[in-house]
Scaffold this motif. Structure first.
Motif, PDB file in Angstrom:
ATOM      1  N   SER A 166      77.023 -46.432 -76.374  1.00 40.46           N
ATOM      2  CA  SER A 166      78.696 -46.279 -76.239  1.00 40.46           C
ATOM      3  C   SER A 166      79.071 -46.501 -74.686  1.00 40.46           C
ATOM      4  CB  SER A 166      78.335 -44.512 -76.332  1.00 40.46           C
ATOM      5  OG  SER A 166      78.826 -44.279 -77.708  1.00 40.46           O
ATOM      6  N   VAL A 167      79.970 -47.282 -74.469  1.00 40.57           N
ATOM      7  CA  VAL A 167      80.541 -47.521 -73.206  1.00 40.57           C
ATOM      8  C   VAL A 167      81.904 -47.010 -73.151  1.00 40.57           C
ATOM      9  CG1 VAL A 167      79.131 -49.704 -73.105  1.00 40.57           C
ATOM     10  CG2 VAL A 167      81.350 -50.394 -74.565  1.00 40.57           C
ATOM     11  N   ASP A 168      82.589 -46.670 -73.905  1.00 42.46           N
ATOM     12  CA  ASP A 168      83.508 -46.386 -73.501  1.00 42.46           C
ATOM     13  C   ASP A 168      84.416 -44.604 -72.756  1.00 42.46           C
ATOM     14  OD1 ASP A 168      82.932 -44.998 -75.947  1.00 42.46           O
ATOM     15  OD2 ASP A 168      83.964 -45.302 -76.847  1.00 42.46           O
ATOM     16  N   MET A 169      82.786 -44.444 -72.043  1.00 40.80           N
ATOM     17  CA  MET A 169      83.510 -42.807 -71.097  1.00 40.80           C
ATOM     18  C   MET A 169      82.585 -42.594 -70.148  1.00 40.80           C
ATOM     19  SD  MET A 169      82.014 -38.948 -72.175  1.00 40.80           S
ATOM     20  CE  MET A 169      82.741 -38.987 -74.534  1.00 40.80           C
ATOM     21  N   PRO A 170      84.013 -44.107 -68.895  1.00 40.68           N
ATOM     22  CA  PRO A 170      83.256 -44.412 -67.913  1.00 40.68           C
ATOM     23  C   PRO A 170      83.891 -42.683 -66.803  1.00 40.68           C
ATOM     24  CG  PRO A 170      85.556 -45.004 -68.224  1.00 40.68           C
ATOM     25  CD  PRO A 170      84.792 -45.200 -69.679  1.00 40.68           C
ATOM     26  N   ALA A 171      85.436 -41.846 -67.923  1.00 44.42           N
ATOM     27  CA  ALA A 171      85.312 -40.858 -67.740  1.00 44.42           C
ATOM     28  C   ALA A 171      85.797 -39.829 -69.022  1.00 44.42           C
ATOM     29  CB  ALA A 171      85.929 -39.941 -67.257  1.00 44.42           C
ATOM     30  N   MET A 172      85.554 -38.704 -69.333  1.00 44.23           N
ATOM     31  CA  MET A 172      85.423 -38.381 -70.561  1.00 44.23           C
ATOM     32  C   MET A 172      87.444 -38.190 -70.804  1.00 44.23           C
ATOM     33  SD  MET A 172      84.725 -34.594 -72.437  1.00 44.23           S
ATOM     34  CE  MET A 172      83.603 -34.528 -72.867  1.00 44.23           C
ATOM     35  N   GLY A 173      88.271 -37.890 -71.580  1.00 45.01           N
ATOM     36  CA  GLY A 173      89.681 -38.068 -72.092  1.00 45.01           C
ATOM     37  C   GLY A 173      90.048 -36.760 -72.391  1.00 45.01           C
ATOM     38  N   ARG A 174      91.149 -36.914 -71.689  1.00 45.45           N
ATOM     39  CA  ARG A 174      91.640 -35.147 -71.573  1.00 45.45           C
ATOM     40  C   ARG A 174      92.029 -34.863 -72.818  1.00 45.45           C
ATOM     41  NH1 ARG A 174      93.324 -32.947 -66.450  1.00 45.45           N
ATOM     42  NH2 ARG A 174      95.227 -32.263 -68.015  1.00 45.45           N
ATOM     43  N   ARG A 175      90.983 -34.037 -73.245  1.00 45.81           N
ATOM     44  CA  ARG A 175      91.087 -33.401 -74.557  1.00 45.81           C
ATOM     45  C   ARG A 175      91.640 -31.982 -74.083  1.00 45.81           C
ATOM     46  NH1 ARG A 175      85.158 -35.345 -76.460  1.00 45.81           N
ATOM     47  NH2 ARG A 175      85.848 -37.480 -76.092  1.00 45.81           N
ATOM     48  N   LEU A 176      93.135 -32.171 -74.727  1.00 53.00           N
ATOM     49  CA  LEU A 176      93.574 -31.086 -73.923  1.00 53.00           C
ATOM     50  C   LEU A 176      93.655 -29.911 -75.425  1.00 53.00           C
ATOM     51  CD1 LEU A 176      97.426 -32.654 -73.474  1.00 53.00           C
ATOM     52  CD2 LEU A 176      95.913 -31.707 -72.300  1.00 53.00           C
ATOM     53  N   ARG A 177      93.312 -30.021 -76.249  1.00 55.01           N
ATOM     54  CA  ARG A 177      93.008 -28.660 -77.564  1.00 55.01           C
ATOM     55  C   ARG A 177      91.897 -27.921 -76.219  1.00 55.01           C
ATOM     56  NH1 ARG A 177      93.599 -29.144 -83.538  1.00 55.01           N
ATOM     57  NH2 ARG A 177      94.839 -31.486 -83.850  1.00 55.01           N
ATOM     58  N   ASP A 178      90.534 -28.079 -76.280  1.00 54.72           N
ATOM     59  CA  ASP A 178      89.622 -28.116 -75.262  1.00 54.72           C
ATOM     60  C   ASP A 178      90.265 -26.853 -73.850  1.00 54.72           C
ATOM     61  OD1 ASP A 178      88.077 -29.484 -77.409  1.00 54.72           O
ATOM     62  OD2 ASP A 178      87.005 -29.842 -76.484  1.00 54.72           O
ATOM     63  N   LEU A 179      90.935 -28.315 -73.415  1.00 56.98           N
ATOM     64  CA  LEU A 179      91.366 -27.400 -71.909  1.00 56.98           C
ATOM     65  C   LEU A 179      91.622 -26.307 -72.438  1.00 56.98           C
ATOM     66  CD1 LEU A 179      92.701 -31.139 -70.405  1.00 56.98           C
ATOM     67  CD2 LEU A 179      89.815 -29.663 -69.569  1.00 56.98           C
ATOM     68  N   ARG A 180      92.816 -26.253 -73.153  1.00 58.62           N
ATOM     69  CA  ARG A 180      94.281 -25.187 -73.354  1.00 58.62           C
ATOM     70  C   ARG A 180      92.748 -23.912 -73.573  1.00 58.62           C
ATOM     71  NH1 ARG A 180      96.623 -28.744 -76.660  1.00 58.62           N
ATOM     72  NH2 ARG A 180      98.687 -29.258 -75.472  1.00 58.62           N
ATOM     73  N   SER A 221      79.744 -46.367 -63.225  1.00 59.19           N
ATOM     74  CA  SER A 221      80.154 -47.341 -63.466  1.00 59.19           C
ATOM     75  C   SER A 221      79.267 -48.156 -63.435  1.00 59.19           C
ATOM     76  CB  SER A 221      79.328 -47.399 -61.391  1.00 59.19           C
ATOM     77  OG  SER A 221      77.462 -47.173 -60.896  1.00 59.19           O
ATOM     78  N   PHE A 222      78.962 -47.747 -64.626  1.00 63.51           N
ATOM     79  CA  PHE A 222      78.032 -49.087 -65.441  1.00 63.51           C
ATOM     80  C   PHE A 222      78.784 -50.463 -66.136  1.00 63.51           C
ATOM     81  CE2 PHE A 222      77.056 -49.162 -70.563  1.00 63.51           C
ATOM     82  CZ  PHE A 222      76.184 -49.647 -70.829  1.00 63.51           C
ATOM     83  N   SER A 223      78.186 -51.358 -65.464  1.00 61.46           N
ATOM     84  CA  SER A 223      78.243 -52.396 -65.674  1.00 61.46           C
ATOM     85  C   SER A 223      77.799 -53.123 -67.312  1.00 61.46           C
ATOM     86  CB  SER A 223      79.004 -53.378 -64.530  1.00 61.46           C
ATOM     87  OG  SER A 223      77.361 -53.349 -64.488  1.00 61.46           O
TER      88      SER A 223
END
Length: 376
Positions: A166-180, A221-223
């Motif tokens: 999986s190459v699309d997670m340099p950082a986790m997206g802000r998943r607002l439901r989880d954050l709330r 930094s995955f490249s």
């Protein structure tokens, strides 16, 4: 509390479509776990776009084809599958049923479809390999390269047939439901492939334990150079998951991967990214037949599988619907969902005049404005 622990068993025979399973599963799943499953990142624009794009696409059926029988069998990566579907890598499946990944692996083995073991599995890959099905193992790029090598060797020893990177997670997206909700894993659910390396469950208000864990373990930094290193350190075919850009698809092919997965992570990463379906035709056109193209994000029915293949995909990865089945009845629930998907695809193929998955890729598609869709 696990889904199903305080409610009576569901009558699976009353569920007659994959889509119906979602509504049934929602009522059996704790609210915070349900939000974790169904939510996306940001304002969930991309999450919604995945379904909008699929719903808007039409497939033009062929008639008088003289076909009386159909076969859904195909090759996915280097193995055989009974339909052009693999179970997507899904983290922490014990959130949805106490048997978790074991239930899904067993159902996938019976259904004859590959099961992608998540790096964040709550059951060790070796136990899942004992189920006897076709296993692929998913990797995120870790800061600890020695742990990466250890996981690769374990996957090879366990008989996994491919590595899905999986190459699309340099950082986790802000998943607002989880954050709330300050979503935190229960004490009996953990990422077992990390051993004792776990993020603290004591998080500040507005935080997410899963986001904390991934930030601690994953290397942003995955490249492409790292992908080349990985290819040199495994004998398994590589599948690169998370491609949306045509140039990235070409570069992955140049790196020698066996397949790519066109994916926006189910709308859980960059909010505002295009739907997977919208970029699929251009990616297919950019590659030759040496690289298979798979797709995920938004697949909910056999008709969706037909649409994806009509746009040129070789197969799909099925994610959230598997968890619906898991919440409904463990192995039996997953088996029912996979059986429904098989029946829906078989029926769609009959109505479209197709005898096998390769013939689906010859169908024409139309957008709402009646412009030829995809490569046609």
């Amino acid at each position: 509390m696990h889904p199903g622990s305080a409610v009576p068993p569901v009558d699976l025979s009353s569920i007659v479509s994959v889509a119906q399973a979602e509504g049934e599963a929602a009522g059996r799943t704790p609210a915070d776990v349900w939000d974790y499953l169904v939510g996306g990142s940001g304002q969930e624009v991309t999450l919604g776009a995945n379904r909008t794009a699929l719903d808007a696409l039409a497939v033009v059926p062929r008639v008088l084809t003289g076909l009386s029988e159909r076969s859904l069998h195909c090759r996915l990566v280097d193995g055989e599958a009974r339909m052009p579907v693999a179970v997507a890598p899904i983290a922490y499946q014990k959130l949805f049923h106490p048997h978790g990944e074991l239930a899904v692996a067993r159902a996938a083995a019976v259904a004859g479809v590959p099961y992608v073991v998540s790096l964040l599995s709550s059951t060790p890959m070796e136990e899942l390999a004992a189920c006897g099905g076709s296993l692929w193992f998913q990797l995120y790029w870790l800061k600890d390269r020695s742990r990466m090598l250890d996981l690769i060797r374990r996957a090879e020893a366990a008989g996994c047939e491919a590595l899905v990177v999986s190459v699309d997670m340099p950082a986790m997206g802000r998943r607002l439901r989880d954050l709330r909700r300050g979503f935190t894993l229960p004490a009996d659910v953990r990422a077992v492939h990390f051993g004792e390396q776990q993020a603290s469950r004591d998080i500040a208000a507005g935080g997410s334990s899963i986001a904390s864990h991934t930030a601690m373990a994953f290397d942003p930094s995955f490249s492409w150079a790292d992908l080349a290193w990985l290819a040199a350190h495994t004998r398994l075919p590589l599948v690169v998951k998370g491609i949306l850009d045509v140039d990235d698809a070409r570069q992955a092919a140049h790196a020698g991967v066996a397949a790519i997965v066109v994916s926006n992570h189910g709308g859980r990463q960059l909010d505002g990214a295009p739907s997977s379906v919208d970029v699929l035709p251009a990616v297919v056109d950019a590659l030759d037949d040496s690289v298979q193209v798979l797709i995920d994000s938004g697949i909910r029915s056999g008709s969706d599988v037909l649409k994806a293949l009509a746009l040129g995909a070789h197969g799909v990865l099925l994610g959230r619907p598997v968890c619906w089945g898991l919440a409904l009845g463990g192995e039996s629930g997953v088996a029912h969902v996979l059986s429904l998907l098989h029946d829906e695809l078989d029926n769609a193929m009959a109505l479209a005049g197709c005898g096998d998955p390769s013939s689906i890729r010859q169908l024409r598609t139309l957008t709402p404005a009646a412009r030829p869709g995809g490569r046609r």
